[in-house]
Design a protein around this motif. Structure first.
Motif, PDB file in Angstrom:
ATOM      1  N   UNK A 256      -6.170  -5.241   3.327  1.00 41.93           N
ATOM      2  CA  UNK A 256      -7.431  -4.861   2.340  1.00 41.93           C
ATOM      3  C   UNK A 256      -6.644  -3.626   1.475  1.00 41.93           C
ATOM      4  N   UNK A 257      -6.191  -2.784   1.983  1.00 44.13           N
ATOM      5  CA  UNK A 257      -5.360  -1.473   1.440  1.00 44.13           C
ATOM      6  C   UNK A 257      -4.500  -2.386   0.355  1.00 44.13           C
ATOM      7  N   UNK A 258      -3.873  -3.017   0.736  1.00 38.81           N
ATOM      8  CA  UNK A 258      -2.664  -3.726  -0.172  1.00 38.81           C
ATOM      9  C   UNK A 258      -3.211  -4.566  -1.079  1.00 38.81           C
ATOM     10  N   UNK A 259      -4.346  -4.933  -0.689  1.00 39.01           N
ATOM     11  CA  UNK A 259      -5.072  -5.938  -1.773  1.00 39.01           C
ATOM     12  C   UNK A 259      -5.648  -4.876  -2.950  1.00 39.01           C
ATOM     13  N   UNK A 260      -5.983  -3.739  -2.589  1.00 39.19           N
ATOM     14  CA  UNK A 260      -6.732  -2.940  -3.398  1.00 39.19           C
ATOM     15  C   UNK A 260      -5.581  -2.168  -4.374  1.00 39.19           C
ATOM     16  N   UNK A 261      -4.102  -2.117  -4.002  1.00 39.60           N
ATOM     17  CA  UNK A 261      -3.366  -1.596  -4.596  1.00 39.60           C
ATOM     18  C   UNK A 261      -2.633  -2.877  -5.702  1.00 39.60           C
ATOM     19  N   UNK A 262      -3.283  -4.185  -5.515  1.00 43.65           N
ATOM     20  CA  UNK A 262      -3.030  -5.041  -6.463  1.00 43.65           C
ATOM     21  C   UNK A 262      -2.033  -6.109  -6.040  1.00 43.65           C
ATOM     22  N   UNK A 263      -1.623  -5.982  -4.737  1.00 42.05           N
ATOM     23  CA  UNK A 263      -0.711  -7.250  -4.165  1.00 42.05           C
ATOM     24  C   UNK A 263      -1.307  -8.276  -3.416  1.00 42.05           C
ATOM     25  N   UNK A 264      -0.913  -9.254  -3.806  1.00 38.81           N
ATOM     26  CA  UNK A 264      -1.348 -10.769  -3.219  1.00 38.81           C
ATOM     27  C   UNK A 264      -0.936 -10.902  -1.699  1.00 38.81           C
ATOM     28  N   UNK A 265      -1.497 -12.015  -0.973  1.00 38.44           N
ATOM     29  CA  UNK A 265      -1.071 -12.148   0.340  1.00 38.44           C
ATOM     30  C   UNK A 265       0.211 -12.383   0.533  1.00 38.44           C
ATOM     31  N   UNK A 266       1.032 -13.120  -0.100  1.00 38.96           N
ATOM     32  CA  UNK A 266       2.559 -13.045   0.105  1.00 38.96           C
ATOM     33  C   UNK A 266       3.193 -11.672   0.032  1.00 38.96           C
TER      34      UNK A 266
ATOM     35  N   UNK B 135       1.066   1.604   6.337  1.00 36.71           N
ATOM     36  CA  UNK B 135       0.024   2.202   5.521  1.00 36.71           C
ATOM     37  C   UNK B 135       0.365   3.408   4.776  1.00 36.71           C
ATOM     38  N   UNK B 136       1.594   4.014   5.067  1.00 35.53           N
ATOM     39  CA  UNK B 136       2.000   4.963   4.124  1.00 35.53           C
ATOM     40  C   UNK B 136       3.003   4.284   2.934  1.00 35.53           C
ATOM     41  N   UNK B 137       3.383   3.015   3.309  1.00 38.94           N
ATOM     42  CA  UNK B 137       4.047   2.029   2.410  1.00 38.94           C
ATOM     43  C   UNK B 137       2.945   1.970   1.162  1.00 38.94           C
ATOM     44  N   UNK B 138       2.077   1.527   1.457  1.00 38.41           N
ATOM     45  CA  UNK B 138       0.792   1.316   0.464  1.00 38.41           C
ATOM     46  C   UNK B 138       0.615   2.464  -0.578  1.00 38.41           C
ATOM     47  N   UNK B 139       0.936   3.488  -0.166  1.00 40.17           N
ATOM     48  CA  UNK B 139       0.845   4.834  -0.964  1.00 40.17           C
ATOM     49  C   UNK B 139       2.100   5.111  -1.882  1.00 40.17           C
ATOM     50  N   UNK B 140       3.318   4.488  -1.316  1.00 38.51           N
ATOM     51  CA  UNK B 140       4.544   4.341  -1.870  1.00 38.51           C
ATOM     52  C   UNK B 140       4.324   3.399  -3.151  1.00 38.51           C
ATOM     53  N   UNK B 141       3.849   2.524  -2.733  1.00 39.44           N
ATOM     54  CA  UNK B 141       3.748   1.438  -3.689  1.00 39.44           C
ATOM     55  C   UNK B 141       2.811   1.747  -5.031  1.00 39.44           C
ATOM     56  N   UNK B 142       1.804   2.263  -4.418  1.00 37.43           N
ATOM     57  CA  UNK B 142       0.910   2.753  -5.494  1.00 37.43           C
ATOM     58  C   UNK B 142       1.362   3.694  -6.579  1.00 37.43           C
TER      59      UNK B 142
ATOM     60  N   UNK C 200      -4.876 -12.065   6.608  1.00 35.57           N
ATOM     61  CA  UNK C 200      -6.365 -12.310   6.730  1.00 35.57           C
ATOM     62  C   UNK C 200      -6.950 -11.027   5.591  1.00 35.57           C
ATOM     63  N   UNK C 201      -6.618  -9.933   6.052  1.00 31.96           N
ATOM     64  CA  UNK C 201      -7.177  -8.910   5.404  1.00 31.96           C
ATOM     65  C   UNK C 201      -6.980  -8.766   3.954  1.00 31.96           C
ATOM     66  N   UNK C 202      -5.665  -9.213   3.575  1.00 30.88           N
ATOM     67  CA  UNK C 202      -5.110  -9.118   2.109  1.00 30.88           C
ATOM     68  C   UNK C 202      -6.344 -10.310   1.458  1.00 30.88           C
ATOM     69  N   UNK C 203      -6.356 -11.323   1.904  1.00 30.54           N
ATOM     70  CA  UNK C 203      -7.184 -12.573   1.434  1.00 30.54           C
ATOM     71  C   UNK C 203      -8.679 -11.980   1.275  1.00 30.54           C
ATOM     72  N   UNK C 204      -8.946 -11.419   2.344  1.00 31.64           N
ATOM     73  CA  UNK C 204     -10.443 -11.118   2.305  1.00 31.64           C
ATOM     74  C   UNK C 204     -10.641  -9.828   1.287  1.00 31.64           C
ATOM     75  N   UNK C 205      -9.467  -9.212   0.945  1.00 31.80           N
ATOM     76  CA  UNK C 205      -9.545  -7.748   0.286  1.00 31.80           C
ATOM     77  C   UNK C 205     -10.668  -7.431  -0.509  1.00 31.80           C
ATOM     78  N   UNK C 206     -11.080  -8.560  -1.289  1.00 37.57           N
ATOM     79  CA  UNK C 206     -12.147  -8.159  -2.377  1.00 37.57           C
ATOM     80  C   UNK C 206     -13.529  -8.765  -1.893  1.00 37.57           C
ATOM     81  N   UNK C 207     -13.413  -9.484  -0.922  1.00 36.10           N
ATOM     82  CA  UNK C 207     -14.978  -9.823  -0.469  1.00 36.10           C
ATOM     83  C   UNK C 207     -15.432  -8.685   0.400  1.00 36.10           C
ATOM     84  N   UNK C 208     -16.748  -8.646   0.608  1.00 35.40           N
ATOM     85  CA  UNK C 208     -17.198  -7.656   1.446  1.00 35.40           C
ATOM     86  C   UNK C 208     -16.909  -7.739   3.080  1.00 35.40           C
ATOM     87  N   UNK C 209     -16.315  -6.892   3.621  1.00 32.08           N
ATOM     88  CA  UNK C 209     -16.034  -7.011   4.957  1.00 32.08           C
ATOM     89  C   UNK C 209     -17.195  -6.957   5.989  1.00 32.08           C
TER      90      UNK C 209
END
Lengths: 233, 109
Positions: free
Chosen positions: A27-37, A53-60, A144-153
């Motif tokens: 979900x975090x990775x999807x929020x940063x703009x990255x797709x499931x691949x 989790x820290x990696x997501x902040x590096x990428x952002x 699964x989290x990345x795919x569901x990223x923008x749906x309401x979990x």
């Protein structure tokens, strides 16, 4: 019970924990703009929970590579201590050796520590399948989290307590079977002191370092207690 | 994506390689020799219970004692987990019971 069924049963708590934590990472990775691949690649190649989790902040933020290098070294430095416990065991793993080294996460480490290898189970294959299944749960959860990223979990808040409960159960089992108790007490006390000094984000590495230092310092006493059969402490 | 494709790839690659390095280091140092040094054999025996104890503390590191419910959810759920485990010694039952208890408590308080 076959080896695969044994590994599935043994790794079930990690299934719950990794699916949830992996999902959160996705979900975090999807929020940063990255797709499931991207989630798939990260979870296959890095496979380290807190680090991803820290990696997501590096990428952002587009962190400099040297910062990435240093932070990864600090956050994952604890893996060095895990490997130390398994040098002999993994050497016997033969063709599985490279994968066993690569896939040694906190959770796989704790499962392998608690493996009792009942009759009819090949320990080498059991270790391998436990490691492999854990890796698959993590990959599945993050994709699964990345795919569901923008749906309401659905609200699964609190299911990460699975991990806490797992460590507690392993702690209790070890406390009952492992004498003397000096190593466990050393770890607990070093961790609490380190937590009070360094705070929740930085205490892990100093705690492990202090525990190793104390255990090395007390080698004579502990070895003697082990030889006695260790009734005391 | 705020940064480019290749910058993303290199950040992920560095993270993956350094993570692998931290996992491989003990084996690079001690894996090649025919006999593992005795001090390493010793550490291999005493480290697991110490590290598990550290990880238990790690799980509770973010407990908040200063605001309601003062970490009570974590402590009660941990108590339930331990009690179930001492009673039935079933790993899955202890973990499921503790987690369900924790999730209920979070929603109540």
């Amino acid at each position: 019970m076959t080896t695969i069924r044994y590994a599935l049963k043994k790794s079930f708590p990690i299934f719950c924990g990794y699916l949830f934590l992996g999902f959160a990472f996705g979900i975090l990775l999807a929020d940063a703009g990255y797709g499931w691949p991207w989630a798939l690649a990260c979870s296959i190649l890095i496979y380290a929970g807190s680090m991803q989790f820290v990696l997501v902040s590096f990428l952002a933020s587009g962190a400099p590579l040297f910062t990435v290098f240093l932070m990864t070294l600090l956050i994952n430095g604890r893996h060095i201590f895990y490997g130390l416990s398994f040098v002999d065991r993994f050497r016997r793993a033969g063709k599985f050796f490279p994968y066993m080294v690569f896939s040694l996460t906190d959770e796989t480490y704790s499962l392998l520590c608690s493996a009792e290898d009942p009759e009819g189970i090949d320990p080498k294959h059991a270790d391998f399948f436990i490691a492999l299944f854990d890796h698959c749960y993590w990959i599945l959860g993050s994709v699964l989290g990345c795919v569901a990223g923008h749906l309401i979990p659905i609200d699964f808040t609190g299911i990460d307590f699975t991990m806490t409960a797992l460590f507690l159960v392993i702690f209790i089992d070890q406390w009952k079977t492992y004498k003397p108790h000096i190593p466990a007490l050393t770890g607990g006390i070093c961790a609490v002191i380190s937590l009070l000094i360094f705070g929740p984000d930085n205490f892990l590495l100093p705690a492990l370092g202090a525990a190793v230092a104390v255990l090395l310092g007390a080698k004579r006493v502990i070895t003697a207690r082990m030889a006695e059969g260790g009734d005391a402490v | 994506m705020t940064i480019g494709f290749w910058q993303s790839v290199s950040i992920i690659a560095v993270t993956a390689l350094v993570t692998l390095l931290t996992r491989a280091l003990p084996f690079l140092f001690f894996g090649g020799r025919r006999e593992t040094p005795r001090v390493i054999v010793y550490l291999g025996r005493v480290l697991p219970p110490a590290i598990i104890a550290v990880l238990v503390v790690y799980c509770f590191k973010n407990m908040d004692f200063t605001h309601t419910p003062y970490g009570l959810c974590e402590l009660v759920a941990a108590g339930v987990t331990a009690a179930l485990h001492l009673w039935r010694r079933s790993t899955v039952l202890s973990i499921a019971g503790g987690t369900v208890c924790y999730m209920l408590l979070l929603r109540l308080f």
